[in-house]
Design a protein around this motif. Structure first.
Motif, short mmCIF file in Angstrom:
data_model
loop_
_atom_site.label_atom_id
_atom_site.label_comp_id
_atom_site.label_asym_id
_atom_site.label_seq_id
_atom_site.Cartn_x
_atom_site.Cartn_y
_atom_site.Cartn_z
N GLU A 1 0.55 -1.42 0.38
CA GLU A 1 0.16 0.09 -0.19
C GLU A 1 0.89 1.66 -0.04
O GLU A 1 1.66 1.00 0.43
N ILE B 1 0.55 -9.31 -8.72
CA ILE B 1 -0.37 -8.69 -7.93
C ILE B 1 0.10 -6.80 -8.20
O ILE B 1 1.04 -7.10 -8.21
N HIS C 1 -1.01 -3.08 -7.12
CA HIS C 1 -2.16 -2.39 -6.29
C HIS C 1 -1.86 -0.61 -6.86
O HIS C 1 -1.37 -0.17 -7.46
N TYR D 1 -6.92 -3.71 -5.26
CA TYR D 1 -5.78 -4.55 -5.64
C TYR D 1 -5.99 -5.68 -6.58
O TYR D 1 -6.92 -6.49 -7.26
#
Length: 405
Positions: free
Chosen positions: A209, A264, A266, A272
Motif C-alpha cells: 500500500e 499482483i 495495487h 488489488y
C-alpha cells in the motif's frame, strides 16, 4: 424428469450433464487458455517497438522488476539459472544444494546505455542481513524520501535445534518477506525486518500500500508441498495474505476462487489486481474489514505471471501465448526461448466505478518467433521513456524495447 426418463436414461443424462460441467469449468480452460490451442500469435514486426536483448550474468533468472521512473532506474530480482532450476519452490524444485547463494537485486540506469550497452549494470549490496536471499517477487515504495523494498525470500527449511537442512520436498520452503531500506549513497540495502507467518504459505507476488504499512502477498498454491498440488491446475488453488509491516502480522484474507494466484498490483484507489495463471483471469479486490473482497474480474484469455501498473494507470501483464513452449524453455533456458506476449488493460487504475466491466484487453507487443523478447514472466512499461522492460525467471537475458514514434 424422473417421471419422464427411465433410471438408465436418467443416469446417462446425469453423466452427460456432469461431463459438460467438467468440460466448461476445467478442460476448456486448460485446452484453450492455458495451452492456447488455436491461439493466433503475432510476429514482433507487427508492433511499433525496437527491442534489444541485454545479456549478463547479473541479469539471469530475473523473476520480477520494479521501475523507479523518477530517478530513472530499473531494479531486478535475479539469480543464476542453475539455481532457479534446482531451487524453485513455486515450480516444485527443492534441491537445496543447487542454490547458488548469489541471489541479488540488479540495478540499471535506464536512460544511460553506455558504450557497452549494459546501462551501468551493478548489484546492490546487502547490509544487516546475514543469511542468504532466495528471491522471487518484490515491491518497492518511496517512504519519506527513501526507497523501501519488500522481498519474497524462499529460505530453505532448517531444523531449529540442530541447524541442519530439512527435506524441503516434504516440508516445503521456509518463505518470508524481508524488508530493506535502500541507502542510495552506498547502494546498500539495509535490513529492517523479517515478516514470517503461517499465512505466508507459497508466496509469489507482493503489492504494498502507498503508506508502506499494509501489503498483500499471493500464495500460488494451497500447500507448500504434497501430491495434490498438481491437481490445482484443474481444481484451482492459492490465496491472498494481508500483512502489516509495522506489526509483522499476517492473515489469510481471501482463499476462494483462485487458479494459481500469481502477479499482483495495487493502485492508489485501494484496489488489488491479482493474476490467475491458469484461467487467464485478473480479479480485482478491495480490503474490507481485513478481508480482501472480490469486486470485479477481467478475462484476458491468456495464462499470466506478473502485473505492473504504469504511470498512466494502465495494467500491464506478462502473458504466455504458448505454455508448452514456455515449459520447454524452463528445461533448456540457454537454448530455448518461448514466444511472449505483453497485454495491457488501459486506464483501469483511473476507473473508480466500472473497473473491469468496460476494460479492453489489448496486446502491447508479441513475439511469435522468440526473436527479441525473453520467455517473459514480467513486463514493465516506462511511460516517460516510451520503453518496455521484460525479464523471465528462466531467461538468461532481459530485453529493453523502445517505442518507434
Amino acid at each position: 424428469m424422473a417421471g419422464i426418463l427411465g433410471p438408465r436414461a436418467l443416469s446417462w443424462a446425469l453423466v452427460v450433464l456432469a461431463t459438460g460441467v467438467v468440460y466448461r469449468t476445467y478442460i476448456h480452460n486448460i485446452i484453450f487458455v492455458t495451452i492456447g490451442v488455436g491461439r493466433e500469435i503475432q510476429p514482433i514486426e507487427d508492433f511499433p517497438w525496437t527491442c534489444t536483448r541485454v545479456q549478463h550474468s547479473l541479469l539471469e533468472g530475473c523473476e520480477d522488476l520494479w521501475l523507479d521512473d523518477q530517478e530513472r532506474k530499473l531494479y531486478a530480482a535475479c539469480t543464476s539459472l542453475d539455481s532457479r532450476q534446482g531451487w524453485s519452490p513455486a515450480g516444485d524444485h527443492y534441491n537445496i544444494s543447487a542454490r547458488s547463494r548469489t541471489d541479488h537485486i540488479a540495478v540499471l540506469d535506464i536512460d544511460q546505455p553506455g558504450l557497452n550497452g549494459l546501462y551501468g549494470l551493478r548489484q546492490l549490496q546487502i547490509g544487516g542481513y546475514h543469511d542468504d536471499l532466495d528471491l522471487h517477487g518484490f515491491d518497492v515504495r518511496n517512504i519519506e524520501g527513501r526507497l523501501r523494498f519488500w522481498l519474497i525470500n524462499h529460505r530453505p527449511p532448517v531444523d531449529p535445534v540442530t541447524g541442519e537442512f530439512l527435506d524441503a520436498s516434504t516440508v516445503g520452503a521456509n518463505s518470508t518477506v524481508e524488508i530493506f531500506d535502500l541507502d542510495e549513497a552506498s547502494e546498500t540495502l539495509e535490513h529492517v525486518k523479517t515478516v514470517a507467518s503461517e499465512a505466508i504459505i507459497t508466496p509469489n507476488g507482493v503489492a504494498v500500500e502507498e503508506d508502506g504499512l499494509g501489503f498483500v502477498i499471493t500464495n500460488d498454491h494451497n500447500t507448500k508441498t504434497g501430491a495434490f498440488r498438481g491437481l490445482e491446475m484443474l481444481i484451482g488453488g492459492g490465496s491472498l495474505a494481508y500483512c502489516r509491516s509495522d506489526t509483522g502480522k499476517c492473515h489469510i484474507a481471501a482463499d476462494k476462487g483462485f487458479s494459481t494466484a500469481n502477479g499482483i498490483a495495487h493502485d492508489k484507489n485501494g484496489h488489488y489486481y491479482v493474476a490467475h495463471s491458469v484461467t487467464g483471469l485478473i480479479t480485482v479486490h478491495e480490503l474490507v474489514n481485513d478481508q480482501l473482497i472480490q469486486v470485479d474480474s477481467i478475462h484476458t484469455g491468456y495464462p499470466m505471471d506478473n502485473l505492473w501498473l504504469d504511470a498512466d494507470g494502465n495494467l500491464i501483464a506478462a502473458a504466455f501465448p504458448d505454455s508448452i513452449a514456455f515449459v520447454k524453455s524452463t528445461m533448456d533456458p540457454y537454448n530455448v526461448v518461448a514466444p511472449a506476449t505483453v497485454l495491457t488493460i488501459n486506464g483501469i487504475a483511473n476507473q473508480l466505478k466500472t473497473l473491469g466491466k468496460d476494460s479492453k484487453v489489448a496486446k502491447l507487443v508479441e513475439d511469435r518467433d522468440a526473436k527479441s523478447l525473453p520467455s517473459s514472466t514480467v513486463a514493465v512499461h516506462d511511460v516517460k521513456g516510451r520503453k518496455l522492460f521484460l525479464a523471465g525467471v528462466f531467461s538468461p537475458f532481459i530485453t529493453i524495447c523502445e517505442q518507434r514514434i
